[in-house]
Enzyme design. Structure first.
Site, PDB file in Angstrom:
ATOM      1  N   ASP A  28      -0.913  -1.860 -10.211  1.00 50.47           N
ATOM      2  CA  ASP A  28      -1.129  -3.288  -9.996  1.00 50.47           C
ATOM      3  C   ASP A  28      -1.016  -4.002 -11.342  1.00 50.47           C
ATOM      4  O   ASP A  28      -1.599  -3.562 -12.340  1.00 50.47           O
ATOM      5  CB  ASP A  28      -2.511  -3.543  -9.406  1.00 50.47           C
ATOM      6  CG  ASP A  28      -2.623  -3.085  -7.967  1.00 50.47           C
ATOM      7  OD1 ASP A  28      -1.600  -3.032  -7.273  1.00 50.47           O
ATOM      8  OD2 ASP A  28      -3.750  -2.762  -7.536  1.00 50.47           O
ATOM      9  N   GLU A  47       0.818  -1.205   0.000  1.00 54.21           N
ATOM     10  CA  GLU A  47       0.000   0.000   0.000  1.00 54.21           C
ATOM     11  C   GLU A  47       0.856   1.262   0.000  1.00 54.21           C
ATOM     12  O   GLU A  47       0.367   2.355   0.308  1.00 54.21           O
ATOM     13  CB  GLU A  47      -0.962   0.026   1.211  1.00 54.21           C
ATOM     14  CG  GLU A  47      -1.647  -1.276   1.531  1.00 54.21           C
ATOM     15  CD  GLU A  47      -2.644  -1.726   0.474  1.00 54.21           C
ATOM     16  OE1 GLU A  47      -2.776  -1.050  -0.541  1.00 54.21           O
ATOM     17  OE2 GLU A  47      -3.291  -2.765   0.683  1.00 54.21           O
TER      18      GLU A  47
END
Length: 501
Positions: free
Chosen positions: A321, A182
């Site tokens: 991602d 994160e």
């Protein structure tokens, strides 16, 4: 054309919440979709470009728990069956949707060929080969993607060490760079990174006050922080817009329900599924070419601005991602190949984080504030009012873990305490708080977090009472397939390297 600066593409592969609920792995449909539509084509792009002699194409991180799934024999058999099922679904749709069926037949056949050629022994041999060839830089990270700033130092260090050891075993080298889960950072973590041999990590652009043109040493350490350039990254995908939402790309959310295939293009925002237009590969290919050219122009202009401002070449880092490319955005791999081919011709040096350091693209030290890439760029997603129960749950998990595993380093490895550590690391995954904060399958996320925490509590209670045999029986009842991977060694929690930092 002279080089205007350097571009680093960083991809992070992370789908750990798809497994370890009951018999492992489950959630196969999501895992296999990402495998078929993102991991296979993205790495095939890299393989083909590497075969042309291209090097330092991108920096890639794979969360260790996902790496375990991509190497697991059960998963390998399962995805091969799934690819065959994709082919059969295409054939079954032929009488109703012949054009769609023919296209899906070609895609499924190609995916089977790529899998059978490159993946039959798992991801690790493929990744190691690409890394050894210099085509990619591989990153490491904590074992199960926790939000590290909220962990106790001992647990945070244990999670990172476990992940780095796992990556070294699978890929033959201990990573010197990590994708911080994160992009979570708290002051002082750079010293823990340095002690673990980590020399570079990723943060979000605002953590570097928006100045992402150079890597920066953090504080008094020699650990370098690379910041995502949000102006460039958000051109592709942001919380509100980006190329994948273009009207001509395949729509992810619209299905032909009898076959599970996706027959529509995005068409427009707010268009209901039944009103979306049929997917047109030629329109999509034109959109890929248009958006790739736009991105190359954006990167070049950004680097020209950086060079003028700094009086020297700089870099821009775009980070995503991996699953965006192909899984969420069907045309993503084609776009990626077009960009990687076009950037050098535009005078942009395509490289990795390691390559940027080797090129001297390092600036002055900076103090990095508590930060993440989540909403608000702070910790609210993982520590806000919506998830106070999970924060408290995680505190209890960590205490139970430390109480039950605090034995001196060098003692015989204990599979029961290893299992306890595995369950604790799964309970501490950042995904549960993220899903609750974003109201995305929040009930499922809470169930998963509490399920793992209850296992930790029950097993830790037996160990605290000296009930070693019932503890071993309990773990055996969970089943061999419920283990994450075999490289979680609870003895590390008792080692001076971790406990005395």
């Amino acid at each position: 054309m002279g080089r205007v600066g350097a571009f680093c593409l960083v991809l992070h592969s992370h789908l750990p919440w798809l497994a370890h609920h009951g018999r492992w792995p489950v959630g196969e449909e999501w895992l296999y979709q990402a495998w078929a539509h993102a991991y296979l084509p993205v790495l095939d792009v890299v393989r083909r470009l590497a075969a042309e002699g291209r090097r330092d194409l991108l920096t890639l991180g794979v969360t260790p728990v996902l790496a375990a799934q991509l190497d697991d024999p059960h998963s390998l058999r399962g995805v091969h069956d799934w690819l065959g099922g994709w082919l059969l679904r295409a054939h079954g749709a032929a009488p109703r949707l012949p054009a769609l069926a023919a296209r899906e037949h070609r895609l499924a056949t190609g995916a089977l060929q790529v899998f059978e050629r490159d993946w039959r022994h798992g991801a690790s041999p493929l990744l190691r080969g690409l890394a050894d060839a210099g085509a990619i830089e591989l990153l490491g990270g904590p074992a199960t993607h926790p939000f590290a700033p909220l962990l106790l130092p001992e647990v945070r260090t244990f999670a990172l060490e476990t992940g780095l050891v796992d990556t070294a075993i699978r890929l033959g080298a201990r990573p010197a760079g990590i994708w911080a889960p994160e992009c979570g950072y708290g002051p002082g973590m750079e010293h823990e990174y340095a002690a673990a041999g980590v020399r570079r990590f990723l943060v979000d652009g605002p953590a570097l006050h928006g100045d992402t043109a150079l890597a920066r040493p953090v504080g008094t350490s020699d650990v370098l922080a690379f910041g995502r350039d949000l102006d460039v990254t958000y051109r592709v995908w942001s919380p509100r817009s980006g190329y994948p939402g273009g009207r001509d790309y395949r729509d992810f959310h619209t299905f032909d329900h009898p076959s599970g295939l996706k027959p529509a293009r995005v068409t427009g925002r707010g268009v209901e599924p039944e009103h979306k237009r049929p997917y047109d590969p030629d329109r999509a290919a034109a959109a890929v070419a248009r958006d790739a050219a736009d991105f190359v122009s954006v990167v070049r202009e950004r680097l020209l601005e950086v060079r003028e401002r700094l009086g020297r070449p700089g870099l821009t880092v775009a980070a995503f991602d991996t699953e965006l490319f192909g899984h969420w955005w069907h045309e993503g791999p084609a776009w990626l190949e077009a960009v990687l081919r076009a950037l050098p011709a535009a005078g942009v040096h395509v490289t990795t984080l390691r390559g940027a350091v080797d090129a001297g693209l390092v600036g002055e030290p900076v103090e990095v504030p508590p930060s993440s890439w989540g909403s608000g760029k702070d910790w609210r997603v993982w520590a806000g009012d919506q998830v106070t129960d999970l924060v408290a749950l995680n505190e209890g998990v960590q205490k139970a873990l430390l109480d039950a595993t605090g034995r001196p380093a060098g003692a015989t490895r204990d599979p029961v305490r290893d299992a306890l550590a595995q369950q604790a690391l799964l309970a501490l995954s950042s995904d549960w708080a993220f899903m609750v904060s974003k109201d995305s399958a929040a009930g499922y996320a809470r169930d998963r977090a509490h399920g793992h925490a209850e296992r930790v509590e029950e097993l830790a209670g037996l160990l605290a009472a000296g009930q070693e045999r019932p503890a071993a029986h309990l773990v055996a009842g969970w089943g061999a397939m419920d283990s994450v991977f075999g490289h979680v060694d609870a003895r590390l929690l008792g080692s001076p390297r971790i406990t005395h930092r």
